[in-house]
Design a protein around this motif. Structure first.
Motif, PDB file in Angstrom:
ATOM      1  N   SER A  41       0.826  -1.209   0.000  1.00  0.00           N
ATOM      2  CA  SER A  41       0.000   0.000   0.000  1.00  0.00           C
ATOM      3  C   SER A  41       0.859   1.257   0.000  1.00  0.00           C
ATOM      4  O   SER A  41       0.529   2.251  -0.658  1.00  0.00           O
ATOM      5  CB  SER A  41      -0.935   0.000   1.205  1.00  0.00           C
ATOM      6  OG  SER A  41      -0.212   0.110   2.409  1.00  0.00           O
ATOM      7  N   VAL A  49     -11.691  -0.130   0.169  1.00  0.00           N
ATOM      8  CA  VAL A  49     -10.247  -0.073  -0.059  1.00  0.00           C
ATOM      9  C   VAL A  49      -9.883  -0.649  -1.424  1.00  0.00           C
ATOM     10  O   VAL A  49      -8.962  -0.164  -2.083  1.00  0.00           O
ATOM     11  CB  VAL A  49      -9.495  -0.814   1.069  1.00  0.00           C
ATOM     12  CG1 VAL A  49      -8.053  -1.083   0.682  1.00  0.00           C
ATOM     13  CG2 VAL A  49      -9.544   0.002   2.351  1.00  0.00           C
ATOM     14  N   LEU A 109     -10.892   2.131  -3.716  1.00  0.00           N
ATOM     15  CA  LEU A 109     -10.022   3.298  -3.500  1.00  0.00           C
ATOM     16  C   LEU A 109      -8.757   2.836  -2.775  1.00  0.00           C
ATOM     17  O   LEU A 109      -8.605   3.039  -1.574  1.00  0.00           O
ATOM     18  CB  LEU A 109     -10.756   4.351  -2.659  1.00  0.00           C
ATOM     19  CG  LEU A 109     -12.049   4.906  -3.247  1.00  0.00           C
ATOM     20  CD1 LEU A 109     -12.754   5.792  -2.234  1.00  0.00           C
ATOM     21  CD2 LEU A 109     -11.763   5.690  -4.521  1.00  0.00           C
ATOM     22  N   LEU A 121      -6.523   4.309   0.175  1.00  0.00           N
ATOM     23  CA  LEU A 121      -6.847   4.216   1.598  1.00  0.00           C
ATOM     24  C   LEU A 121      -6.300   2.950   2.243  1.00  0.00           C
ATOM     25  O   LEU A 121      -6.482   2.738   3.433  1.00  0.00           O
ATOM     26  CB  LEU A 121      -8.366   4.262   1.796  1.00  0.00           C
ATOM     27  CG  LEU A 121      -9.047   5.595   1.509  1.00  0.00           C
ATOM     28  CD1 LEU A 121     -10.545   5.471   1.692  1.00  0.00           C
ATOM     29  CD2 LEU A 121      -8.496   6.692   2.406  1.00  0.00           C
ATOM     30  N   ARG A 122      -5.658   2.099   1.468  1.00  0.00           N
ATOM     31  CA  ARG A 122      -5.141   0.836   2.012  1.00  0.00           C
ATOM     32  C   ARG A 122      -4.189   1.047   3.199  1.00  0.00           C
ATOM     33  O   ARG A 122      -4.231   0.247   4.158  1.00  0.00           O
ATOM     34  CB  ARG A 122      -4.411   0.068   0.902  1.00  0.00           C
ATOM     35  CG  ARG A 122      -3.786  -1.239   1.346  1.00  0.00           C
ATOM     36  CD  ARG A 122      -4.813  -2.332   1.502  1.00  0.00           C
ATOM     37  NE  ARG A 122      -4.317  -3.448   2.283  1.00  0.00           N
ATOM     38  CZ  ARG A 122      -4.857  -4.649   2.286  1.00  0.00           C
ATOM     39  NH1 ARG A 122      -5.898  -4.905   1.545  1.00  0.00           N
ATOM     40  NH2 ARG A 122      -4.370  -5.601   3.031  1.00  0.00           N
ATOM     41  N   VAL A 131      -4.482   2.692   5.687  1.00  0.00           N
ATOM     42  CA  VAL A 131      -5.235   2.781   6.945  1.00  0.00           C
ATOM     43  C   VAL A 131      -5.082   1.497   7.757  1.00  0.00           C
ATOM     44  O   VAL A 131      -5.064   1.515   8.996  1.00  0.00           O
ATOM     45  CB  VAL A 131      -6.721   3.059   6.642  1.00  0.00           C
ATOM     46  CG1 VAL A 131      -7.555   3.001   7.912  1.00  0.00           C
ATOM     47  CG2 VAL A 131      -6.867   4.423   5.994  1.00  0.00           C
ATOM     48  N   TYR A 165      -7.403   5.216  13.354  1.00  0.00           N
ATOM     49  CA  TYR A 165      -7.968   4.905  12.039  1.00  0.00           C
ATOM     50  C   TYR A 165      -8.469   6.169  11.350  1.00  0.00           C
ATOM     51  O   TYR A 165      -8.161   6.424  10.181  1.00  0.00           O
ATOM     52  CB  TYR A 165      -9.118   3.909  12.177  1.00  0.00           C
ATOM     53  CG  TYR A 165      -8.701   2.464  12.114  1.00  0.00           C
ATOM     54  CD1 TYR A 165      -8.371   1.876  10.907  1.00  0.00           C
ATOM     55  CD2 TYR A 165      -8.651   1.684  13.261  1.00  0.00           C
ATOM     56  CE1 TYR A 165      -7.995   0.544  10.840  1.00  0.00           C
ATOM     57  CE2 TYR A 165      -8.271   0.356  13.210  1.00  0.00           C
ATOM     58  CZ  TYR A 165      -7.952  -0.208  11.996  1.00  0.00           C
ATOM     59  OH  TYR A 165      -7.572  -1.530  11.936  1.00  0.00           O
ATOM     60  N   ALA A 225      -6.777   7.883   8.177  1.00  0.00           N
ATOM     61  CA  ALA A 225      -7.593   7.918   6.965  1.00  0.00           C
ATOM     62  C   ALA A 225      -7.776   9.350   6.467  1.00  0.00           C
ATOM     63  O   ALA A 225      -7.743   9.606   5.253  1.00  0.00           O
ATOM     64  CB  ALA A 225      -8.947   7.276   7.227  1.00  0.00           C
ATOM     65  N   THR A 226      -7.965  10.299   7.388  1.00  0.00           N
ATOM     66  CA  THR A 226      -8.110  11.701   6.989  1.00  0.00           C
ATOM     67  C   THR A 226      -6.845  12.219   6.328  1.00  0.00           C
ATOM     68  O   THR A 226      -6.896  12.897   5.290  1.00  0.00           O
ATOM     69  CB  THR A 226      -8.457  12.562   8.215  1.00  0.00           C
ATOM     70  OG1 THR A 226      -9.672  12.091   8.809  1.00  0.00           O
ATOM     71  CG2 THR A 226      -8.608  14.020   7.828  1.00  0.00           C
ATOM     72  N   LEU A 240      -4.484  10.429   4.824  1.00  0.00           N
ATOM     73  CA  LEU A 240      -4.307   9.763   3.533  1.00  0.00           C
ATOM     74  C   LEU A 240      -5.280  10.298   2.494  1.00  0.00           C
ATOM     75  O   LEU A 240      -4.911  10.529   1.341  1.00  0.00           O
ATOM     76  CB  LEU A 240      -4.491   8.254   3.701  1.00  0.00           C
ATOM     77  CG  LEU A 240      -3.390   7.524   4.455  1.00  0.00           C
ATOM     78  CD1 LEU A 240      -3.830   6.104   4.761  1.00  0.00           C
ATOM     79  CD2 LEU A 240      -2.109   7.510   3.647  1.00  0.00           C
ATOM     80  N   LEU A 241      -6.540  10.479   2.908  1.00  0.00           N
ATOM     81  CA  LEU A 241      -7.530  10.992   1.991  1.00  0.00           C
ATOM     82  C   LEU A 241      -7.159  12.399   1.529  1.00  0.00           C
ATOM     83  O   LEU A 241      -7.317  12.742   0.349  1.00  0.00           O
ATOM     84  CB  LEU A 241      -8.901  11.001   2.648  1.00  0.00           C
ATOM     85  CG  LEU A 241     -10.057  11.521   1.786  1.00  0.00           C
ATOM     86  CD1 LEU A 241     -10.283  10.604   0.591  1.00  0.00           C
ATOM     87  CD2 LEU A 241     -11.328  11.638   2.611  1.00  0.00           C
ATOM     88  N   LEU A 297     -14.956  11.449   8.640  1.00  0.00           N
ATOM     89  CA  LEU A 297     -13.759  11.004   9.356  1.00  0.00           C
ATOM     90  C   LEU A 297     -13.362  12.000  10.437  1.00  0.00           C
ATOM     91  O   LEU A 297     -13.034  11.613  11.564  1.00  0.00           O
ATOM     92  CB  LEU A 297     -12.613  10.813   8.371  1.00  0.00           C
ATOM     93  CG  LEU A 297     -12.759   9.630   7.410  1.00  0.00           C
ATOM     94  CD1 LEU A 297     -11.670   9.665   6.345  1.00  0.00           C
ATOM     95  CD2 LEU A 297     -12.705   8.314   8.162  1.00  0.00           C
TER      96      LEU A 297
END
Length: 218
Positions: free
Chosen positions: A22, A84, A87, A90-91, A93, A120, A124-125, A127-128, A191
């Motif tokens: 990832s 995931v 998208l 997001l992996r 995460v 998490y 995730a935020t 990475l997003l 998130l």
């Protein structure tokens, strides 16, 4: 006691390699978007890495679906894994789960529920935001009337979007850029709401415990 089922054994064996894949996926995508001066051979290599890692994620999802024996119910009960696959940015995460697995192997306690939710959601935020800035920059650069001309502009726009500030100094103008913006608004707010809500709940529990304490001898 750890789950010794076939799906659990498969997940334990593949979690670390797929976590590394990832990170390779994210790095290759970033280099391909930002490395405009690179030779074509390097850009092609980055594309091959992106597609190869994506294929690994899809194969892992298919194997776990098969091992679960749940059929269509697997998609509903493992919705995060389904997202995931669609998208893959997001992996990473799931790196939080890798950390927990390492902690258990060393006999250390797992993260608390509040810590896991915040980790998490926070990861995730981040990475997003980074992935969304890359995607928007890829769509907007060079477009007629574009205000997002550099990756710095894209990052600034991402932060303003997540913070619900909406200055309006830089905005996406292409249809694809606006679609990405809508997705980032919805997922990003969810998130960030999870992070702030969980943090507030943790503070309330801490204050409640402190309020129940009494001095010695009272």
């Amino acid at each position: 006691m750890d789950d010794d089922s076939r799906p659990a054994r498969w997940e334990r064996r593949t979690e670390v390699p797929l976590g590394a894949a990832s990170l390779v996926f994210l790095a290759a995508y970033a280099v391909r978007v930002l490395g405009q001066g690179l030779w074509d051979v390097w850009r092609d290599l980055c594309l091959a890495l992106v597609l190869g890692c994506w294929a690994l994620f899809a194969a892992d999802y298919a194997v776990r679906w098969r091992l679960s024996g749940q059929g269509a119910r697997f998609v509903r009960t493992h919705w995060l894994d389904t997202v995931v696959v669609a998208l893959p940015l997001l992996r990473p995460v799931r790196i939080v789960k890798v950390y927990e697995a390492v902690q258990r192997r060393h006999g250390r306690s797992r993260l608390s529920l509040h810590a896991r939710v915040m980790a998490y959601a926070g990861l995730a935020t981040s990475l997003l935001g980074f992935a969304g800035a890359l995607a928007v920059f890829q769509q907007e650069r060079g477009a007629p009337g574009a205000t997002i001309r550099t990756f710095g502009d894209a990052l600034w726009w991402t932060c303003a979007t997540f913070a619900t500030v909406g200055y309006g100094d830089v905005v996406p103008v292409t249809p694809a850029g606006r679609l990405i913006a809508v997705l980032m608004m919805g997922v990003g707010l969810a998130l960030l709401g999870a992070v702030t809500g969980t943090f507030a709940s943790w503070l309330l529990q801490v204050f409640a415990r402190e309020g129940g304490e009494r001095p010695p001898g009272s």
